[in-house]
Motif scaffolding. Sequence first.
Motif, PDB file in Angstrom:
ATOM      1  N   LEU A  97     -10.003  18.547   1.125  1.00 16.10           N
ATOM      2  CA  LEU A  97      -9.780  18.015  -0.396  1.00 16.10           C
ATOM      3  C   LEU A  97      -8.854  17.325  -0.645  1.00 16.10           C
ATOM      4  O   LEU A  97      -7.789  17.558  -0.305  1.00 16.10           O
ATOM      5  CB  LEU A  97      -9.756  19.524  -1.036  1.00 16.10           C
ATOM      6  CG  LEU A  97     -11.211  20.512  -0.838  1.00 16.10           C
ATOM      7  CD1 LEU A  97     -10.812  21.711  -1.521  1.00 16.10           C
ATOM      8  CD2 LEU A  97     -12.363  19.907  -1.034  1.00 16.10           C
ATOM      9  N   VAL A  98      -9.312  16.295  -1.342  1.00 13.82           N
ATOM     10  CA  VAL A  98      -8.168  15.298  -1.783  1.00 13.82           C
ATOM     11  C   VAL A  98      -8.159  15.115  -3.194  1.00 13.82           C
ATOM     12  O   VAL A  98      -8.994  14.585  -3.834  1.00 13.82           O
ATOM     13  CB  VAL A  98      -8.261  13.947  -1.038  1.00 13.82           C
ATOM     14  CG1 VAL A  98      -7.354  12.798  -1.354  1.00 13.82           C
ATOM     15  CG2 VAL A  98      -8.359  13.781   0.427  1.00 13.82           C
ATOM     16  N   ASP A  99      -7.175  15.677  -3.884  1.00 15.11           N
ATOM     17  CA  ASP A  99      -6.991  15.467  -5.300  1.00 15.11           C
ATOM     18  C   ASP A  99      -5.847  14.408  -5.799  1.00 15.11           C
ATOM     19  O   ASP A  99      -4.942  14.388  -5.605  1.00 15.11           O
ATOM     20  CB  ASP A  99      -6.328  16.785  -5.627  1.00 15.11           C
ATOM     21  CG  ASP A  99      -6.488  16.951  -7.154  1.00 15.11           C
ATOM     22  OD1 ASP A  99      -6.654  16.060  -7.960  1.00 15.11           O
ATOM     23  OD2 ASP A  99      -6.185  18.094  -7.824  1.00 15.11           O
ATOM     24  N   ILE A 100      -6.646  13.245  -6.205  1.00 14.45           N
ATOM     25  CA  ILE A 100      -5.841  12.030  -6.833  1.00 14.45           C
ATOM     26  C   ILE A 100      -5.719  12.038  -8.031  1.00 14.45           C
ATOM     27  O   ILE A 100      -5.323  11.011  -8.834  1.00 14.45           O
ATOM     28  CB  ILE A 100      -6.414  10.870  -6.122  1.00 14.45           C
ATOM     29  CG1 ILE A 100      -7.853  10.573  -6.577  1.00 14.45           C
ATOM     30  CG2 ILE A 100      -6.510  10.684  -4.578  1.00 14.45           C
ATOM     31  CD1 ILE A 100      -8.448   9.068  -5.934  1.00 14.45           C
ATOM     32  N   ALA A 101      -6.163  13.115  -8.875  1.00 17.31           N
ATOM     33  CA  ALA A 101      -5.951  13.176 -10.558  1.00 17.31           C
ATOM     34  C   ALA A 101      -4.809  13.408 -10.733  1.00 17.31           C
ATOM     35  O   ALA A 101      -4.017  14.244 -10.110  1.00 17.31           O
ATOM     36  CB  ALA A 101      -6.796  14.081 -10.856  1.00 17.31           C
ATOM     37  N   VAL A 102      -4.205  13.103 -11.870  1.00 16.07           N
ATOM     38  CA  VAL A 102      -3.148  13.146 -12.560  1.00 16.07           C
ATOM     39  C   VAL A 102      -3.439  13.664 -14.281  1.00 16.07           C
ATOM     40  O   VAL A 102      -3.936  12.765 -14.908  1.00 16.07           O
ATOM     41  CB  VAL A 102      -2.007  12.438 -12.526  1.00 16.07           C
ATOM     42  CG1 VAL A 102      -0.687  12.705 -13.286  1.00 16.07           C
ATOM     43  CG2 VAL A 102      -1.682  12.069 -11.176  1.00 16.07           C
ATOM     44  N   PRO A 103      -3.458  14.946 -14.627  1.00 19.51           N
ATOM     45  CA  PRO A 103      -2.850  16.041 -13.839  1.00 19.51           C
ATOM     46  C   PRO A 103      -4.135  16.616 -12.720  1.00 19.51           C
ATOM     47  O   PRO A 103      -5.069  16.022 -12.715  1.00 19.51           O
ATOM     48  CB  PRO A 103      -2.971  17.166 -14.975  1.00 19.51           C
ATOM     49  CG  PRO A 103      -3.924  16.824 -16.105  1.00 19.51           C
ATOM     50  CD  PRO A 103      -3.815  15.309 -15.999  1.00 19.51           C
ATOM     51  N   ARG A 104      -3.673  17.499 -11.820  1.00 18.13           N
ATOM     52  CA  ARG A 104      -4.457  17.838 -10.753  1.00 18.13           C
ATOM     53  C   ARG A 104      -5.806  18.540 -11.119  1.00 18.13           C
ATOM     54  O   ARG A 104      -5.807  19.047 -12.133  1.00 18.13           O
ATOM     55  CB  ARG A 104      -3.819  18.873  -9.909  1.00 18.13           C
ATOM     56  CG  ARG A 104      -2.507  18.670  -9.415  1.00 18.13           C
ATOM     57  CD  ARG A 104      -2.500  17.600  -8.324  1.00 18.13           C
ATOM     58  NE  ARG A 104      -1.180  16.957  -8.126  1.00 18.13           N
ATOM     59  CZ  ARG A 104      -0.613  15.800  -8.093  1.00 18.13           C
ATOM     60  NH1 ARG A 104      -1.394  15.008  -8.976  1.00 18.13           N
ATOM     61  NH2 ARG A 104       0.561  15.505  -7.764  1.00 18.13           N
ATOM     62  N   ASP A 105      -6.824  18.199 -10.282  1.00 16.31           N
ATOM     63  CA  ASP A 105      -8.244  18.464 -10.733  1.00 16.31           C
ATOM     64  C   ASP A 105      -8.467  20.043  -9.862  1.00 16.31           C
ATOM     65  O   ASP A 105      -9.183  20.896 -10.122  1.00 16.31           O
ATOM     66  CB  ASP A 105      -9.145  17.700 -10.055  1.00 16.31           C
ATOM     67  CG  ASP A 105      -9.291  16.200 -11.155  1.00 16.31           C
ATOM     68  OD1 ASP A 105      -9.225  16.787 -12.235  1.00 16.31           O
ATOM     69  OD2 ASP A 105      -9.932  15.667 -10.620  1.00 16.31           O
TER      70      ASP A 105
END
Length: 140
Positions: free
Chosen positions: A55-63
Amino acid sequence: MAAEFGGRAVRIEDSAAAMTEADILVSSTGSPEIVLRREDVAKILPARGNRPLVLVDIAVPRDIDPAVAELPNVFLYDIDDLEAVVRENTKNRAQELAVCHQIIAEHSAALMERFNSPLANRAPAAVQAAPGWALNRATA
């Protein structure tokens, strides 16, 4: 982005079904809240068998809930992890560049030494006897 790497984009509502098939999930929403919780991922693990899920979370804030990383065969990376990898790769490349510069300097010095040696300035007698040798040597 998904199509460029042979993947496909899925709606958040369909993410559980997609995770049973996928090896890698990249998440980037504009949500201010966690959209993928530990319990959501835990539910799909039996359907995956022992296949790892990245899992790669590149969202800000985190997904993605950081607690998913505690699950077996689940590997979570976020934007901070990716930045650390980039920094490490940049550092390694700089070190390799220094090695390359050293190799070039050593080979250049050896080549210049050969060019400046007394043997390099003497042509064989047969060459010196050839017509135009002195002219060619003077214009070179």
